[in-house]
Write an enzyme that holds these catalytic residues in place. Sequence first.
Site, PDB file in Angstrom:
ATOM      1  CE  LYS A   1      11.520  17.703   2.166  1.00 48.78           C
ATOM      2  NZ  LYS A   1      12.192  16.405   2.156  1.00 48.78           N
TER       3      LYS A   1
ATOM      4  CE  LYS B   1      13.904  19.947  -0.133  1.00 46.93           C
ATOM      5  NZ  LYS B   1      13.897  18.576   0.173  1.00 46.93           N
TER       6      LYS B   1
ATOM      7  CE1 TYR C   1      19.630  19.041  -7.647  1.00 45.83           C
ATOM      8  CE2 TYR C   1      18.103  20.824  -7.110  1.00 45.83           C
ATOM      9  CZ  TYR C   1      18.528  19.511  -6.951  1.00 45.83           C
ATOM     10  OH  TYR C   1      17.857  18.690  -6.089  1.00 45.83           O
TER      11      TYR C   1
HETATM   12  C1  PBG Z   1      13.502  13.934   0.443  1.00 50.94           C
HETATM   13  C2  PBG Z   1      13.934  15.108  -0.346  1.00 50.94           C
HETATM   14  C3  PBG Z   1      13.233  15.767  -1.353  1.00 50.94           C
HETATM   15  C4  PBG Z   1      14.063  16.791  -1.822  1.00 50.94           C
HETATM   16  C5  PBG Z   1      15.237  16.715  -1.092  1.00 50.94           C
HETATM   17  N1  PBG Z   1      15.124  15.696  -0.168  1.00 50.94           N
HETATM   18  C6  PBG Z   1      11.949  15.457  -1.996  1.00 50.94           C
HETATM   19  C7  PBG Z   1      10.664  15.498  -1.316  1.00 50.94           C
HETATM   20  O1  PBG Z   1      10.512  15.896  -0.158  1.00 50.94           O
HETATM   21  O2  PBG Z   1       9.745  15.085  -1.998  1.00 50.94           O
HETATM   22  C8  PBG Z   1      13.735  17.752  -2.910  1.00 50.94           C
HETATM   23  C9  PBG Z   1      14.881  18.457  -3.496  1.00 50.94           C
HETATM   24  C10 PBG Z   1      14.586  19.177  -4.766  1.00 50.94           C
HETATM   25  O3  PBG Z   1      13.424  19.340  -5.181  1.00 50.94           O
HETATM   26  O4  PBG Z   1      15.552  19.598  -5.398  1.00 50.94           O
HETATM   27  N2  PBG Z   1      14.447  12.899   0.366  1.00 50.94           N
END
Ligand code: PBG
Length: 332
Positions: free
Chosen positions: A201, A254, A319
């Site tokens: 991530k 991600k 989405y």
């Molecule tokens: C953390 C989380 C995030 C997203 C999914 N899980 C946000 C972050 O790390 O700030 C982002 C998902 C998206 O942008 O669609 N709970």
Amino acid sequence: MAEFPAKRLRRLRYNPTLRRMLAGVRLSPLDLIAPLFVRSGSGVRKAIASMPGQFQHSPDSALETVRRWSDAALPAVLLFGIPDSKDASGSSAWDGAGPVQTLVGLLKAKLPDVLVITDACLCEYTDHGHCGVVVGCGEGGADIDNDATLEALAKVALSHARAGADVVAPSAMMDGQVAAIRKALDAEGFLKTAILSYAVKFASSFYGPFRDAAQSRPQFGDRQSHQLDFASSRGVVSEALSDIDEGADMVMVKPALPYLDVIAELRRRTDLPIAAYQVSGEYASIQAAARAGWLEERAAAMEAAVAIKRAGADLIVTYFAEQLAGWLAEGH
Ligand code: PBG
């Protein structure tokens, strides 16, 4: 100069039927996971301004939405909660009566065939908006106490499993979070609850619209002390491999489109299923350009999803899931 140049590569591109037959990547609704934001109340369906077409739902309204998705052949949802109250430790995240836990119970009772995945993190639940127990804030971003956060994440995952979640998806990027959650689940007998780890991530500006949707924008600092630097090329795949060692059943990359190289590399290094998350900013960018008339939404969304699958993802969190399922049913 070759004697017979030209057309050798293009010959297979003229016939649309042959093109379709040779398409190596076939997108199916079974590839897709639809994210959903749930809050308390009833009859709530509140539009999210930064993500056109997305809503915050109360559990009853969420149930109807998931019923519609399931009728459209979508197999799975990924739930995010928006709590009524936040505190420094994010304790509402493991409230058995919270919106996520309530909706999980409802979904498993009413739509048992839908695969229910829950995001296990604290950032929506802490008053400071960080993903764990904050102990300071410096140049490296907010400093989060790794091990104290592991305990909290295990409580969150357990509360989701008790509610009936099929898969929990830890997204806080704490070291050891998969092992801590696996241990807690096993200790309570949740041997069948799978872990989809947000293993790779990146600290990404593409999460911007989500932080409005989930009301999880950090109040100070950023997430660079735990999420990956987008410029890093080393250590990226080992993040995923160490989650696999810890017991992850599936791993996630991600955002998706800016990191197709990472998906492809990970594909070469593991046989486990790989999910890719086309995040809020990727969605909102296509939406905004389409609204301005600068590109065609359907074609762009389809191309992005196919590209993500082609890179090696088995599952795509997006989405666009409902729209993609609709377009695929029309035969495109
Ligand atoms: C953390 C989380 C995030 C997203 C999914 N899980 C946000 C972050 O790390 O700030 C982002 C998902 C998206 O942008 O669609 N709970």
